[in-house]
Design an enzyme around this catalytic site. Sequence first.
Site, short mmCIF file in Angstrom:
data_model
loop_
_atom_site.label_atom_id
_atom_site.label_comp_id
_atom_site.label_asym_id
_atom_site.label_seq_id
_atom_site.Cartn_x
_atom_site.Cartn_y
_atom_site.Cartn_z
N ARG A 76 -51.23 -1.87 36.01
CA ARG A 76 -49.91 -1.40 36.43
C ARG A 76 -49.00 -1.35 35.22
NH1 ARG A 76 -45.01 -4.37 39.12
NH2 ARG A 76 -43.68 -2.54 39.43
N HIS A 120 -38.79 1.42 36.12
CA HIS A 120 -38.75 -0.03 35.93
C HIS A 120 -37.53 -0.34 35.07
CE1 HIS A 120 -41.38 -3.82 36.07
NE2 HIS A 120 -40.24 -4.19 35.56
N GLU A 165 -38.50 -3.26 42.15
CA GLU A 165 -37.49 -4.25 42.53
C GLU A 165 -36.08 -3.67 42.63
OE1 GLU A 165 -38.03 -7.39 39.66
OE2 GLU A 165 -39.90 -8.04 40.58
N ASN A 290 -43.80 -8.36 44.74
CA ASN A 290 -43.61 -9.16 43.52
C ASN A 290 -43.18 -10.55 43.96
OD1 ASN A 290 -44.11 -6.76 42.29
ND2 ASN A 290 -42.14 -6.54 41.28
N TYR A 292 -42.81 -14.73 43.01
CA TYR A 292 -42.77 -15.77 41.98
C TYR A 292 -42.53 -17.15 42.54
CZ TYR A 292 -42.98 -12.08 38.57
OH TYR A 292 -43.41 -11.01 37.84
N GLU A 350 -46.89 -7.99 41.31
CA GLU A 350 -46.55 -8.98 40.27
C GLU A 350 -46.68 -10.40 40.83
OE1 GLU A 350 -42.74 -8.58 38.34
OE2 GLU A 350 -42.92 -6.39 38.22
O1 LIG Z 1 -39.25 -12.12 35.58
C1 LIG Z 1 -40.57 -11.76 35.51
C2 LIG Z 1 -40.73 -10.32 35.96
N1 LIG Z 1 -40.15 -10.14 37.28
N2 LIG Z 1 -40.26 -8.83 37.83
C3 LIG Z 1 -39.87 -7.74 36.93
C4 LIG Z 1 -40.43 -7.91 35.53
O2 LIG Z 1 -39.94 -6.89 34.69
C5 LIG Z 1 -40.10 -9.30 35.00
O3 LIG Z 1 -40.57 -9.45 33.67
#
Ligand SMILES: OC[C@H]1NNC[C@@H](O)[C@@H]1O
Length: 445
Positions: A76, A120, A165, A290, A292, A350
Amino acid sequence: MAVPFPDDFLWGAATSAYQIEGAPLADGAGPSIWHRFAHTPGRVAGNETGDLACDHYHRALDDVALMAELGLDVYRFSLAWGRVLPEGRGAVNRRGLDFYARLVDALLEHDIQPMATLYHWDLPVALHERGGWLNPDSPHWFADYAETLFRALGDRVPFWITINEPWVVTVPGYLDGQLAPGHRDLFEPPRVAHHLLLAHAEAVAVYRTLGRQQIGLAVNLEPQHPASPSPADLEASRRRDAFINRWFLDALMFGRYPEELADIFGPAWPEFPAKSLEQIRCRGDFVGVNYYSRGLVRAAPDVAPLGAVRLTPSDAELTTMGWEVYPKGLTETLLWLRDRYANPPLYITENGAAFDDPPPRNGRVEDPRRVAYLRAHIRAAAKALEQGVDLRGYCVWSLFDNFEWAEGYSKCFGLYQVDPSDQTRRPKASARFYREVMASRGAAA
Ligand SMILES: OC[C@H]1NNC[C@@H](O)[C@@H]1O
Ligand SMILES: [Ca+2]
């Protein structure tokens, strides 16, 4: 580990253009808002910029060979709008487009499936100067850009992500000003979000006339847990859940915004025409997830506009981003998507962690905490798969240590460490671990 991952499950890794490419203005590329933001003193830690990053623009073919050696099924990456359309619209910059065509062809030659993100965060400055995402024409600019790429690469790219995002584009970009373009305004985010959703829907509509593969939106999702059972904390947790998790997906899946958003934004929340909400309703072919961490939420009446704060649990393991390591939240998120939105096809687009890695010792970088993070989250994804979630792939964020936006290069998410002095890519223990996971179709996790 009991292996619920099907043989055709796609194991991958993710990056984005501004974070790894460098050479932001090479070969006729037009500047993006991130080029301008990073070159504005005080916006990025250490005033670092993406001018060099991982120099991927000059090393792409070697990097694809590295991905093949690692054993990726899918890679990706994102396309820099300003490389392809330096003014954001109008004339195509052939050399910019050719860079991505060469990248895609190299991936296909190595039996790696390209997953291309159209946006992005790196909006061309020329469009920002016309109001950027605040301009009601921005969905049409985006759809025209998307069409250019669909026509040029649509026959070779099986997976398209329109926007990465949209919440992060909207809130850190226009509400708290942490990320480009650094606006701080309560009235701008609702309109920016609406235009991003219209842009996504318009690009999908164009794709339906041109392409026959897969297209979706990638959203950051974070389960919200109240810090206490008090009604105030429960209410704050629900508000933050609407604000982060449901704002974009409810609009997309149901054609309506969560009602909490009118409370949160108050007079700044406009009346959106029903027709445009109907236009936004567009399931796409998959949802990119995504993930985390989770949010632990306490009511905070004096913290506008949410009236909530995210706590860092004192007894939790944290990454260097200050995010709690919380793998259960990934299972919870995937099950929530299954139940709320009628089991849409999902790709984890992600998932990863920033830790301070040691310098290399005889060419190896030991990152045991990242190995543990990835193992725990792959197992958490497996738990969701076993409960009927239609999960089809998993991409680690990120392939390389790279430019972590306002944090600069201080936060390292990579499976590979990049030596800033000579750009050498060195595999970390997590790369070796992930290679085993992929070779064993998940069993080694
Ligand atoms: O913070 C880590 C990642 N989170 N999502 C978007 C990415 O561009 C970031 O690096
Ligand atoms: Ca493979």
